[in-house]
Design a protein around this motif. Structure first.
Motif, PDB file in Angstrom:
ATOM      1  N   PHE A 201       0.836  -1.211   0.000  1.00  0.00           N
ATOM      2  CA  PHE A 201       0.000   0.000   0.000  1.00  0.00           C
ATOM      3  C   PHE A 201       0.867   1.257   0.000  1.00  0.00           C
ATOM      4  CE2 PHE A 201      -3.959  -2.055   2.170  1.00  0.00           C
ATOM      5  CZ  PHE A 201      -4.373  -2.516   0.936  1.00  0.00           C
ATOM      6  N   TYR A 202       1.946   1.236   0.787  1.00  0.00           N
ATOM      7  CA  TYR A 202       2.835   2.406   0.849  1.00  0.00           C
ATOM      8  C   TYR A 202       3.402   2.731  -0.529  1.00  0.00           C
ATOM      9  CZ  TYR A 202       3.012   2.296   5.987  1.00  0.00           C
ATOM     10  OH  TYR A 202       2.702   2.335   7.311  1.00  0.00           O
ATOM     11  N   GLY A 203       3.563   1.694  -1.342  1.00  0.00           N
ATOM     12  CA  GLY A 203       4.133   1.899  -2.674  1.00  0.00           C
ATOM     13  C   GLY A 203       3.177   2.573  -3.644  1.00  0.00           C
TER      14      GLY A 203
ATOM     15  N   SER B 272      -3.929  -3.728  -5.960  1.00  0.00           N
ATOM     16  CA  SER B 272      -3.178  -4.647  -5.091  1.00  0.00           C
ATOM     17  C   SER B 272      -3.423  -6.114  -5.398  1.00  0.00           C
ATOM     18  CB  SER B 272      -3.538  -4.380  -3.632  1.00  0.00           C
ATOM     19  OG  SER B 272      -3.433  -3.027  -3.343  1.00  0.00           O
ATOM     20  N   LYS B 273      -3.967  -6.408  -6.573  1.00  0.00           N
ATOM     21  CA  LYS B 273      -4.300  -7.803  -6.849  1.00  0.00           C
ATOM     22  C   LYS B 273      -3.123  -8.766  -6.657  1.00  0.00           C
ATOM     23  CE  LYS B 273      -8.245  -6.909  -9.751  1.00  0.00           C
ATOM     24  NZ  LYS B 273      -8.413  -6.254 -11.053  1.00  0.00           N
ATOM     25  N   PRO B 274      -1.917  -8.424  -7.137  1.00  0.00           N
ATOM     26  CA  PRO B 274      -0.808  -9.380  -6.948  1.00  0.00           C
ATOM     27  C   PRO B 274      -0.542  -9.697  -5.481  1.00  0.00           C
ATOM     28  CG  PRO B 274      -0.155  -7.597  -8.432  1.00  0.00           C
ATOM     29  CD  PRO B 274      -1.491  -7.243  -7.894  1.00  0.00           C
ATOM     30  N   VAL B 275      -0.500  -8.655  -4.642  1.00  0.00           N
ATOM     31  CA  VAL B 275      -0.178  -8.895  -3.237  1.00  0.00           C
ATOM     32  C   VAL B 275      -1.348  -9.571  -2.532  1.00  0.00           C
ATOM     33  CG1 VAL B 275      -0.878  -6.703  -2.212  1.00  0.00           C
ATOM     34  CG2 VAL B 275       1.068  -7.912  -1.281  1.00  0.00           C
ATOM     35  N   LEU B 276      -2.573  -9.278  -2.954  1.00  0.00           N
ATOM     36  CA  LEU B 276      -3.734  -9.968  -2.376  1.00  0.00           C
ATOM     37  C   LEU B 276      -3.656 -11.460  -2.703  1.00  0.00           C
ATOM     38  CD1 LEU B 276      -6.591  -7.425  -3.131  1.00  0.00           C
ATOM     39  CD2 LEU B 276      -5.751  -8.085  -0.875  1.00  0.00           C
ATOM     40  N   ALA B 277      -3.253 -11.770  -3.926  1.00  0.00           N
ATOM     41  CA  ALA B 277      -3.119 -13.184  -4.314  1.00  0.00           C
ATOM     42  C   ALA B 277      -2.050 -13.869  -3.471  1.00  0.00           C
ATOM     43  CB  ALA B 277      -2.769 -13.283  -5.798  1.00  0.00           C
ATOM     44  N   THR B 278      -0.938 -13.164  -3.274  1.00  0.00           N
ATOM     45  CA  THR B 278       0.149 -13.739  -2.485  1.00  0.00           C
ATOM     46  C   THR B 278      -0.291 -14.034  -1.064  1.00  0.00           C
ATOM     47  OG1 THR B 278       1.686 -12.407  -3.767  1.00  0.00           O
ATOM     48  CG2 THR B 278       2.521 -13.357  -1.724  1.00  0.00           C
ATOM     49  N   ILE B 279      -0.927 -13.027  -0.443  1.00  0.00           N
ATOM     50  CA  ILE B 279      -1.329 -13.199   0.956  1.00  0.00           C
ATOM     51  C   ILE B 279      -2.411 -14.267   1.066  1.00  0.00           C
ATOM     52  CG2 ILE B 279      -2.376 -12.009   2.904  1.00  0.00           C
ATOM     53  CD1 ILE B 279      -0.857  -9.527   2.062  1.00  0.00           C
ATOM     54  N   ALA B 280      -3.317 -14.286   0.090  1.00  0.00           N
ATOM     55  CA  ALA B 280      -4.333 -15.345   0.089  1.00  0.00           C
ATOM     56  C   ALA B 280      -3.657 -16.711   0.038  1.00  0.00           C
ATOM     57  CB  ALA B 280      -5.273 -15.163  -1.098  1.00  0.00           C
ATOM     58  N   LEU B 281      -2.634 -16.830  -0.795  1.00  0.00           N
ATOM     59  CA  LEU B 281      -1.900 -18.099  -0.881  1.00  0.00           C
ATOM     60  C   LEU B 281      -1.278 -18.462   0.469  1.00  0.00           C
ATOM     61  CD1 LEU B 281      -0.629 -20.351  -2.828  1.00  0.00           C
ATOM     62  CD2 LEU B 281       1.405 -18.922  -2.784  1.00  0.00           C
ATOM     63  N   PHE B 282      -0.638 -17.478   1.115  1.00  0.00           N
ATOM     64  CA  PHE B 282       0.005 -17.754   2.403  1.00  0.00           C
ATOM     65  C   PHE B 282      -1.020 -18.217   3.439  1.00  0.00           C
ATOM     66  CE2 PHE B 282       3.775 -14.624   1.650  1.00  0.00           C
ATOM     67  CZ  PHE B 282       4.292 -15.518   0.737  1.00  0.00           C
TER      68      PHE B 282
END
Lengths: 310, 291
Positions: free
Chosen positions: B160-162, B190-200
């Motif tokens: 988000f800061y980015g 933020s779709k890429p980071v949402l996908a990453t966090i969802a994966l984690f």
């Protein structure tokens, strides 16, 4: 003066109250599930009564420290401390360098497709649960397993890795490295991309070969990352991943496999109610030592001019 | 990378080392897959190593048709989906307000969150809390206590800061409130980071068994697949010894069924993670940046 200030605050909240509304759920979560159980730490200093609140339970002997005294008189606990230290130090010594070396190697790959596929495969073990890894371990290291097939192919005698405490520890360390080595390269590879390419160009002009560049440019370039990860690992030297060890331990190797978290589980959760404070005392001891370790290691790293984490 | 002074031999050595690592990573998986599709007689005689012998799908079919496994797999799938959505929600609403530099209490909240990364109340105090909240033997215990990972929150926040403040400010001039800004600007970007966090979160829930082991004992229908698998493995190590001593042919069958269960519990994740590789690599790198 005060009026305009309160007016300002009012405006501020009028504008941003929705942000606090958003924070409501996480803050309640934080208070209820992260901070309120800290009051229950008190149970480590009390005699446990099922139907009383922690605050109403009577204090334990030795001014409340009775269960800490009991813990240190318990051979299982002394054993657990020793095992936690031993397994973590082995993990660190054997496991810490592996992802660094692996990242250096991956960085040298120039066929991009092959590099990507290699990375995908290396990341795979990180996505397996410890239960799955434990069952892999039972297949691979059993007397009829893959490793013994290889030993037999070379004319050796089969070895029962999982029944001998020392060999079991070897399989435990190996699988830990196996699980995390690929994943941990990610952060080192990212650090490597941050190195100024002009350094390599200059070195190439000077006639430096691949290995010299690795040693004199890449490794010093990722040093801050290495130090931070080392601090974090050293901070965990008395910690233990319960799911990892609990899946892999078996009744024949408890002399090396039963670490502090297993002790807490066996006594505090699966033991009788009167042993709950003992489990809590041991757990508290572990948390406090971990924090102290982290602070000390961090301070030492800062002394040597590194950035540190705290 | 700039490397001119490198030899062909050196490249070959590097590739060779990588191949060794690939084999080390894949061999155990290949081994267990072969076991799940080999004949039980081949398993008992210990002839199966990397390749299947006497190929058949009986064990996979048996597991797939056994309600004990399928209900557990189904329940774990539902649980994973619920946890992922809920955790994603709470992570976003926790991370987003930090974007506002002038948010009052921002520093304090940040400290309170970071502190929990280094100091946890501990197993027993948490257990007593779940007990007093009536969450023991309750499926909610698998969802709520682990719903927010501070690490993932920091990752989300760094992303988000980015995102440029000017985007937000221009939307605010148009009269958009913070929630509108979140849903119309921040989340779509933020779709890429949402996908990453969802994966984690999804991997964490799908693979986790420690919380279920501690908090759920009697209500076996709430066991996630990994705990079921854990119990099968623990029991079978003993029953195999016994049946071997008594000369039954059963161990072969139970061996391949065990392998088949492992395959079913592993495949969902192995099918998903390669597609998100680009994103989670970026995510891990981002997570290393702390405020």
């Amino acid at each position: 003066m005060t009026r305009s200030k309160s007016q300002k605050t009012l405006n501020y909240f009028k504008r941003y109250w929705t942000l606090y509304l958003l924070l409501l759920v996480p803050v309640i979560y934080l208070i209820v599930f992260k901070y309120s159980p800290m009051a229950n730490i008190l149970v480590a200093f009390k005699n446990y009564y099922i139907n009383r609140s922690v605050f109403d339970m009577p204090w334990a002997d030795h001014n409340g420290f009775g269960f800490f005294v009991k813990a240190f008189q318990n051979p299982d606990f002394i054993n657990a401390i020793r095992n936690t230290f031993l397994l973590n130090i082995l993990d660190l010594v054997c496991g810490f360098p592996v992802p660094i070396i692996l990242a250096l190697i991956l960085n040298e790959l120039r066929m991009m497709k092959f590099k990507r596929v290699t990375q995908t495969i290396l990341y795979m073990p990180h996505f397996l649960s410890w239960v799955i890894i434990a069952s892999l371990s039972m297949q691979v290291f059993s007397t009829t397993g893959l490793v013994n097939d290889i030993i037999r192919a070379f004319g050796g005698e089969p070895v029962d890795f999982l029944k001998d405490p020392g060999l079991w520890a070897g399989t435990y360390i190996f699988l830990g490295i196996w699980q995390s080595m690929g994943w941990n390269t990610i952060i080192y590879l990212a650090a490597i991309t941050g190195i100024n390419p002009e350094l390599y160009e200059a070195a190439a002009v000077d006639g430096a070969k691949r290995f010299r560049m690795m040693w004199h440019i890449t490794l010093p370039g990722i040093r801050p990352t290495v130090v931070i990860l080392l601090i974090l690992s050293l901070g965990r030297i008395l910690g233990s991943d319960f799911e990892r060890i609990y899946a892999q331990r078996n009744p024949l190797v408890t002399s090396v496999s039963d670490v502090i978290s297993v002790f807490v589980y066996n006594y505090g959760i699966r033991g009788t109610a009167s042993q709950i404070p003992l489990g809590a005392a041991v757990g508290l001891f572990q948390s406090v030592v971990c924090v102290i370790f982290l602070v000390i290691v961090n301070a030492i790293a800062k002394r040597f001019g590194e950035r540190g984490i705290l | 990378m700039f490397t001119k002074n490198t030899s062909k031999v050196g490249d070959a050595v590097i590739v060779f080392i990588c191949v060794i690592f690939i084999v080390i990573c894949l061999a155990p998986i290949l081994n267990i897959f072969s076991r799940s599709v080999s004949s039980s007689s081949a398993l008992v005689s210990g002839r199966v190593s990397l390749w299947p012998i006497g190929f058949n799908l009986d064990s996979l079919k048996m597991v797939w048709e056994d309600p004990k496994y399928t209900t557990s797999l189904g329940w774990t799938a539902i649980l994973t989906i619920i946890c992922t959505i809920f955790s994603l929600f709470i992570t976003v609403v926790c991370a987003y307000p930090f974007v506002y530099n002038n948010l009052k209490g921002r520093k304090f909240l940040n400290g309170a969150l970071i502190f929990t990364m280094y100091f946890n109340a501990g197993t027993i105090p948490n257990y007593l809390l779940m007990k007093s909240l009536g969450l023991l033997e309750n499926p909610l215990v698998l969802i709520i206590p682990s719903c927010l990972s501070v690490y993932n929150m920091i990752l989300m926040r760094s992303f988000f800061y980015g995102i440029s403040d000017s985007l937000r400010e221009s939307a605010e001039i148009d009269g958009a409130g913070p929630i509108k800004v979140l849903t119309s600007i921040y989340l779509p970007l933020s779709k890429p980071v949402l996908a990453t966090i969802a994966l984690f979160y999804a991997v964490g829930r799908w693979n986790g068994y420690g919380d279920a082991l501690i908090y759920i004992i009697r209500e076996k229908q709430w066991f996630p697949i990994q705990l079921l698998l854990y119990n099968i493995i623990q029991n079978s190590t003993q029953s195999i010894e016994i049946s071997r001593l008594e000369g039954f042919s059963l161990p072969g069958v139970s061996e391949s069924i065990k392998a088949a269960t492992v395959i079913f519990a592993t495949v969902p994740i192995l099918l998903i993670y390669p597609w998100l590789q680009k994103y989670f690599v970026k995510g891990v790198t981002l997570g290393a940046i702390k405020e």
